[in-house]
Design a protein around this motif. Structure first.
Motif, PDB file in Angstrom:
ATOM      1  N   LEU A  76       0.709  -1.106   0.003  1.00  0.00           N
ATOM      2  CA  LEU A  76       0.002  -0.080  -0.037  1.00  0.00           C
ATOM      3  C   LEU A  76       0.738   1.260   0.033  1.00  0.00           C
ATOM      4  O   LEU A  76       0.934   1.989   1.062  1.00  0.00           O
ATOM      5  N   LEU A 148      -9.310  -4.227  -0.812  1.00  0.00           N
ATOM      6  CA  LEU A 148      -8.483  -3.247  -1.555  1.00  0.00           C
ATOM      7  C   LEU A 148      -7.823  -4.063  -2.905  1.00  0.00           C
ATOM      8  O   LEU A 148      -7.251  -3.191  -3.748  1.00  0.00           O
ATOM      9  N   ILE A 190      -7.654   4.455  -4.857  1.00  0.00           N
ATOM     10  CA  ILE A 190      -6.477   4.332  -3.799  1.00  0.00           C
ATOM     11  C   ILE A 190      -5.387   4.947  -4.417  1.00  0.00           C
ATOM     12  O   ILE A 190      -4.547   5.606  -3.538  1.00  0.00           O
ATOM     13  N   THR A 250      -5.013   4.098   4.465  1.00  0.00           N
ATOM     14  CA  THR A 250      -5.933   3.359   3.185  1.00  0.00           C
ATOM     15  C   THR A 250      -6.652   2.463   3.969  1.00  0.00           C
ATOM     16  O   THR A 250      -7.882   2.400   3.812  1.00  0.00           O
TER      17      THR A 250
END
Length: 310
Positions: A76, A148, A190, A250
């Motif tokens: 991430l 995600l 994202i 996130t």
């Protein structure tokens, strides 16, 4: 004399049926639903069987598309996530490509897919739980992967079945796990989050939630602290922080309730940090801030804190 047969598919469960033509009403042999003969779905059998096969294949494949990718948080950040997401889509392309045809099965195939995945994940979490990783922790890992990777991958499909499954899966998950909230996001969202918070991830996110401008006194003070005191005494902490902060933000944004979490972070940690900055108490500010990052990492990635150098 050979009896005449009416053939078709149950409009409730989608199973193929053959019934005596003289019957005007009957019960499905599979789901028990009552219907009239004219309600049989008269689709081409071969095409419908192919759709049913695609549905079964999707049921089997979606499980692996979650449990096989439980380390999503490691990627991430703006540099690693694009390659990891492309790899995920490529390795699960066969499953993703099943969905448009699977969605054509009579009845509610997408609900069936979502319910099967959630049921299988529940059984998996019971089977795989260990003393250091509880069932609850494993389900949190699965939720993060769904949010995600799986959801953005489904939304990347050029077919309405992808978006429809996202909506159904989100609804069904929250019905079973109302406290394990997550948001429907996308690959673009994202990546956009990485770009918009590239300076002070957690503090910026907290201030944005409070509708503070990017040049507010709080953010200005924290950035000055980073660029003066921290860069002189502990530059390695800055690097470590930027390795993990994107994952934390996130996770909060998409796998929790940010409207509740960010004000709590301010009250518990950042308010006192800000007071210390105004009073030039650099060491105590650094101690509190570091404590915050460690606590948030343990909260959102339980059992994985060893991956971040203490």
């Amino acid at each position: 004399m050979e009896k005449k047969i009416e053939a078709g598919f149950c409009r409730f469960c989608g199973k193929y049926l053959e019934i005596p033509a003289e019957l005007t009403e009957f019960s499905c042999l599979y789901c028990g639903a009552r219907m009239r003969a004219e309600e049989l779905q008269k689709q081409e059998r071969v095409g419908c069987l192919e759709a049913q096969a695609s549905l079964e294949k999707a049921k089997q494949g979606l499980m692996g598309a979650v449990t096989g990718y439980l380390d999503a948080f490691r990627y991430l950040n703006a540099k690693a996530f694009p390659d990891h997401f492309r790899k995920y889509v490529r390795e699960n392309r066969e499953v993703l490509d099943c969905l448009p045809l699977a969605a054509q099965v009579p009845g509610t195939p997408l609900e069936e897919l979502a319910e099967t995945l959630i049921k299988d994940l529940q059984a998996w979490s019971i089977r795989e739980k260990k003393s250091i990783r509880s069932q609850d922790s494993l389900l949190d890992d699965a939720k993060i992967t769904i949010c995600l990777l799986l959801i953005p991958a489904l939304r990347s499909l050029e077919d309405p079945a992808g978006e429809a499954l996202c909506q159904v899966l989100h609804k069904k998950w929250l019905e079973v796990y109302p406290k394990k909230v997550f948001s429907l996001t996308s690959y673009e969202a994202i990546m956009g989050g990485f770009e918009s918070r590239k300076l002070c991830f957690i503090t910026t996110a907290v201030c944005q939630m409070a509708n503070k401008p990017d040049d507010c006194p709080e953010l200005t003070a924290f950035r000055r602290f980073r660029d003066t005191y921290m860069i002189e005494c502990c530059p390695e902490l800055i690097q470590q922080y930027y390795e993990i902060a994107p994952a934390i933000v996130t996770a909060i944004d998409y796998t929790d309730c940010p409207q509740q979490v960010y004000p709590q972070i301010w009250e518990r940690y950042l308010a006192s940090c800000y007071e210390d900055l105004k009073n030039r108490n650099w060491e105590r500010c650094l101690e509190t801030y570091t404590l915050m990052v460690h606590a948030l990492f343990r909260r959102y990635f339980p059992g994985m804190e060893k991956s971040w150098v203490q």
